[in-house]
Design a protein around this motif. Sequence first.
Motif, mmCIF file in Angstrom:
data_model
loop_
_atom_site.group_PDB
_atom_site.id
_atom_site.type_symbol
_atom_site.label_atom_id
_atom_site.label_comp_id
_atom_site.label_asym_id
_atom_site.label_seq_id
_atom_site.Cartn_x
_atom_site.Cartn_y
_atom_site.Cartn_z
ATOM 1 N N GLN A 3 -17.801 1.737 -0.855
ATOM 2 C CA GLN A 3 -18.307 0.393 -0.497
ATOM 3 C C GLN A 3 -19.432 0.913 0.340
ATOM 4 O O GLN A 3 -20.687 0.335 0.581
ATOM 5 N N GLU A 62 -13.251 2.629 0.863
ATOM 6 C CA GLU A 62 -13.999 2.485 1.842
ATOM 7 C C GLU A 62 -15.385 3.181 1.754
ATOM 8 O O GLU A 62 -16.605 2.511 2.030
ATOM 9 N N GLN A 63 -15.301 4.353 1.564
ATOM 10 C CA GLN A 63 -16.579 5.336 1.606
ATOM 11 C C GLN A 63 -17.508 4.923 0.415
ATOM 12 O O GLN A 63 -18.624 4.916 0.408
#
Length: 823
Positions: free
Chosen positions: A774, A771-772
């Motif tokens: 992206q 997530e980080q």
Amino acid sequence: MTLLNPMILYGLGFVLVPVILHFLLRQKPKLLAFPALRLIEERRRQNVRRFRLRHLWLLLLRMLVIGLIVLALTRPALPAANYSLNLFESLILAAIVLLAIGAYLLTLHLWKRRQLPRHEFNYRRTTLRGWTTGVAILLILLCVGWPYQRRIAAEITAPMPTGELDLPVASVFLFDVSLSMGYQQAGQTQLDRAREIAATHLGDLPAGSRVAVTDNANDNPVLFHTTMQSTRARLDALAISPRTLPLDDRLRSALLLQREDRQRTLAEQGEVAEATRTDRYIRRLYIFTDMSRSAWRTSSSRQLARELEELENVHLFLIDVGNEQPQNTGITDLTLSRQRVPDGGHLTVAGTVQATGQSGERVVELYLQDNRGQSVKHGQEQVILEAGMPQRIEFPMLTNLAGPVVHGEIRLAARDPLEMDDVRYFTVEVGPPPRVLIVGPERDEVDAWTLTLVPFDREQNSQIDFETEFVPTSQLASTALGEYGVVCLINVTRLSDDEWYRLGQYVNNGGGLAVFLGSTDLVAVGDGGYNRAQAQEFLPAELHSWQPENEEGWNLVIGNTSHPLFRKLKALESYGTLAILRNEALVYRFWKVIPAAGAAVLTTLTDPEQSPLIVERVHGKGRTLMMTTDVDLKWRRWNNFPTMVNWWAYQVLAEQMMEYLARASDRIFVFESQEDPVLQFEPASADREFLLRRPTLTQSRELLKAQEGTLVFDDAHEPGHYTLTSVGEVQPLVGFSVNPPSEESDLTRVEAEELDTLFGEQRYQVARGIEQLQMSINIADLGREAFPLALLLVVLVFAGEHIVANRFYDADTPITGTDRAAA
């Protein structure tokens, strides 16, 4: 500013809804029957003005809430910059807010003291709130907002990308595969986690993207894979490597690939003007690492940062898969008293244990392999560790060793998340003791030195560290020197040129010569031939003068303790060997010498001239040591070496001198995986072929060509034991051990300042998950996403609207006596 969802901007039309509702639902005036019509009319006018102000603020807040919600849903992205307030801006903002609150409260206090009528006080209070808020907002815009926007505009030095998210990507996935990546969390290694993130991200890349997967286990060229299938196969093939290169070097190779590929892409657009050519790819570099400092060459120059600065179109992402608070106990060092042991000899094994992020008691065990290759426990030690504080442990002496090869290891009794440093391997060679030829005028003048090298006779002790033989000076010319590893000249007063020549040839061919100057007869016969040209070709010093007796004596000064001559002294430093020699050993008489060119002074005295005591010189394949004082008990007043209270420390020095000259201490059988193991053999007239058995129990053939005496193993880097045998034989000839680099146990994480030095400030993004990652990609490609900031503003404005709405119809305070008087 770039909008990820620009179509949602049409939702700004809903801003008109509060306006319509305010006009439609505007409160109708009510007719009230009251006798004091004049007073009621005055208060009505004030209340109307007061409610109009409240209407206005409530209307603006509700419009702002809807506008910010719509703006947040469009997911605006801002250019990469430092959007946080600096210290000066924060102080100005706080000062304005405090000043506004203070002015508001002070004004209310003054009005309350004047005891204004309630309706007039309420009206003034409402007006004051509006003006105070408006002036505060205006000051914030002028004193904070204006400098803030100018600073942000200055930081944005390049135009925003076009935001074409479907543009294919040219990516390089660089993996750190050093041993520290074997640290386990939740049942998987850090390399497994990195591989998992990379595999997930591969599915998010646009069609037509190109990917290169590489690691720091070798220096092979970095190339793009032809298909995604081959890319995933390369990901699956990644494995921990005991020998790696710094990530800096591999990153340069990845940058070279991106530079050459971009140049090739632009060159293909030959029909387009060079100024208008565009790259067909978004270019990225991904580094999957646990952020251990040992994987980087942080002390190198800023060359890498300069290369990244030249390639502005390449985005760099660091994927941090390491543990921010690692816990590990590792054996970081292993020390052997010797690596070549005589038959039936003894060996002392010591190690250093260090804990990271944890403290407590640990048990370290010592194992030796028997004839069948099975590990047999030979002792254990307990140690209490404090985080970050290394502790040295020493095992009881191993005796009666038999060879020719002894493999052993020290290991932690309990495992931990990083298993690679839970064990450390060692190998020693067991063989005949070195032969030492002792030459002197008479046997009684060399007995003390012989007793120092061989403290007990063969019948009392099976261990013989040295096989000594005495030859009088008169028989030196007829003695075959090549049969001995070391020749000692003790109190020899004179040799002929032929004898000096033979000694020089002996040293040149690889022999070791020790010269002890302890005879007063040298004074009578001058230099005894020591200063003649034939002797000075290989002797380390020229005799100058004899120093008469000093009753108090001079102490020894041992400077460079890392010299191989003091290796055993340093290994036994926990017993105080160096301190004993420096404090207890005294020299009363000595010869002053002038060191020869190329000679090295290893030990000096504390006399005013700091005269040399032990001098070394390398000649051909051999070496010569000269001690400027005696080693004989016959002349007790030269020194107190043989009569010291802690005589054993002097014995350790004597043994090391002989092993050093015999080159027994030169043979190394314990290596680290970052170096190529090297074994020495006597040259032979024909090629020789060996079998090398590896820790994985596989075997490989090794060839040593004729007349060569060095065998280099450039592919033996896996930690463990290696055994070399002749083809067709079972008995091992020699062996060695390989250990992981001690710095791999250092899990200290690289700091942000060090990364800024390596890559340049704001030249990279760090992510700890998919997530980080992206999010970091969105920041790099489109700018910093303002969605969190917009939502924060929505919450603040909504809270303000809620407060105003609840206070809109608040009841007036009860009528005071002042109000009644005014009425």
